[in-house]
Design a protein around this motif. Structure first.
Motif, PDB file in Angstrom:
ATOM      1  N   LYS A  60       0.828  -1.211   0.000  1.00  0.00           N
ATOM      2  CA  LYS A  60       0.000   0.000   0.000  1.00  0.00           C
ATOM      3  C   LYS A  60       0.863   1.262   0.000  1.00  0.00           C
ATOM      4  CE  LYS A  60      -3.772   2.335   2.269  1.00  0.00           C
ATOM      5  NZ  LYS A  60      -4.499   2.578   3.474  1.00  0.00           N
ATOM      6  N   GLU A  64       0.860   4.014  -3.005  1.00  0.00           N
ATOM      7  CA  GLU A  64       0.538   5.409  -2.703  1.00  0.00           C
ATOM      8  C   GLU A  64       1.704   6.345  -3.014  1.00  0.00           C
ATOM      9  OE1 GLU A  64      -0.845   5.123   1.347  1.00  0.00           O
ATOM     10  OE2 GLU A  64      -2.898   4.671   0.701  1.00  0.00           O
ATOM     11  N   LYS A  67       1.529   7.626  -6.363  1.00  0.00           N
ATOM     12  CA  LYS A  67       0.271   8.357  -6.592  1.00  0.00           C
ATOM     13  C   LYS A  67      -0.849   7.434  -7.073  1.00  0.00           C
ATOM     14  CE  LYS A  67       2.327  12.312  -5.770  1.00  0.00           C
ATOM     15  NZ  LYS A  67       3.033  12.197  -4.534  1.00  0.00           N
ATOM     16  N   THR A  69      -3.639   3.978  -6.112  1.00  0.00           N
ATOM     17  CA  THR A  69      -4.577   3.543  -5.076  1.00  0.00           C
ATOM     18  C   THR A  69      -4.683   2.019  -5.100  1.00  0.00           C
ATOM     19  OG1 THR A  69      -6.467   3.722  -6.585  1.00  0.00           O
ATOM     20  CG2 THR A  69      -5.970   5.649  -5.209  1.00  0.00           C
TER      21      THR A  69
END
Length: 96
Positions: A60, A64, A67, A69
């Motif tokens: 994760k 992130e 940039k 998800t």
């Protein structure tokens, strides 16, 4: 993914939630526990299940940092789907 197992293993046994917070947690909040460092629903830790590789917390953070998800959809008896979305890479323009 069994939400009740997440509630028990992550919420209460690991001390990530109080029993009251775990009892009132939404499905999204429970699924979010998957991204806590060191989290596993495995009864026993082996190289195949549970912390045998890179944890979802690292995945994760990496997504992130780019940039992107990560989205999780889970249904008991059907499985769990992880959707990773990354922005397109911008290539430098060339001057010819």
């Amino acid at each position: 993914m069994d939400h009740e197992k997440l509630r028990k293993k992550g919420g209460v046994e690991r001390g990530l939630m109080t029993p009251e917070a775990a009892a009132n947690a939404t499905k999204d909040e429970l699924v979010g526990l998957l991204f806590e460092p060191g989290f596993s629903t495995a009864e026993t830790i082996t190289d195949i299940s549970g912390r045998g590789g890179v944890g979802l917390d690292v995945v994760k953070k990496t997504i992130e940092s780019l940039k992107g998800t990560i989205k999780v959809e889970t249904e008991i008896g059907r499985g769990t789907k992880f959707e990773l979305v990354l922005p397109p890479r911008r290539w430098p323009s060339s001057t010819s």
